[in-house]
Design a protein around this motif. Sequence first.
Motif, PDB file in Angstrom:
ATOM      1  N   ALA A  95       0.830  -1.212   0.000  1.00  0.00           N
ATOM      2  CA  ALA A  95       0.000   0.000   0.000  1.00  0.00           C
ATOM      3  C   ALA A  95       0.863   1.260   0.000  1.00  0.00           C
ATOM      4  N   GLN A  96       1.962   1.241   0.769  1.00  0.00           N
ATOM      5  CA  GLN A  96       2.855   2.400   0.810  1.00  0.00           C
ATOM      6  C   GLN A  96       3.530   2.622  -0.543  1.00  0.00           C
ATOM      7  N   GLN A 104       2.353   1.756  -3.510  1.00  0.00           N
ATOM      8  CA  GLN A 104       1.355   2.258  -4.452  1.00  0.00           C
ATOM      9  C   GLN A 104       1.037   3.723  -4.187  1.00  0.00           C
ATOM     10  N   SER A 105       0.977   4.087  -2.912  1.00  0.00           N
ATOM     11  CA  SER A 105       0.691   5.474  -2.554  1.00  0.00           C
ATOM     12  C   SER A 105       1.808   6.406  -3.017  1.00  0.00           C
ATOM     13  N   LYS A 142       1.837   6.917  -6.773  1.00  0.00           N
ATOM     14  CA  LYS A 142       0.809   7.895  -7.131  1.00  0.00           C
ATOM     15  C   LYS A 142       1.274   9.312  -6.824  1.00  0.00           C
TER      16      LYS A 142
END
Length: 279
Positions: A203-204, A206-207, A210
Amino acid sequence: MDEEARERLRLGLENLMDDRDYLYRLISNIDWDAQLDAVRSVLRQHRQAADRVSANIKDLEEAAQTYDGPYHYHVVDEHVDAMWQSSYSDAAISLSAIGMVVPMIETIFAQAFQALGEKYVAKGMSPPQHKRWTRAEQHPERWNVQRYFATAGVKTDIISGLRQLCEASGVSPFLGPDYMDWMAALFHYRNQMFHGGFEWSIAQRQSFVKLIAERGWERYFFWSTTNGDPWICYLRDDIIDALPERVFAVLGSLGRFTKALPYELMTDSGDEGPTTSEV
């Protein structure tokens, strides 16, 4: 000392000073040059180590391509292992660089603004009009770079707080056009590396992918991948190599800002010398 003599003295002294020297009017107890020399030395050692690793990988690659003996697969495995290990050693270099430079940037601004705020209070003067001061009123941490004053209240957010305080104090025009963006990128990366280590959660990753795309930060960072997906995020070599000089430029910018502050704000009692009637 009359006004004309005082001005001649001021101009004479200023001709001997570099821009960053004026920052000593706010912070006089830190040796920035010695710190930057230490950072340069460590970064230079890391670059030399990385070059040796790269040279070894290249040698192993050539051996894997040219050697056709009974230990061919062993040579190939050595090459693969060397590339795998370099993924982590390169990450360590990025973390080391960001770990030295970002705290230095943070303390430069934090201490300078704290000292500036104390001068405004001591002289009973007000900083330039800005929404930060309107929102903060007499909040005890109004000069704290880690505090961002929003319409809904105060938040702990050094990235937003630093930008807001630079604007509110009048520092922003003295910084290079991309410096706030550069510092924001470094602070975000520092936070990720310090709390997530080399291998962040999916998740980190992917964040941050982005965030890089939204901010146009591809010039600062690149990724190694696993199965086509982002794996470890690195600072680019040219960004690492330029860190000391960019911090040096920050010191110069803050020095020019300090030089431009009102004379009555920066003059301490006793600095002006005797008046003509006292001579």
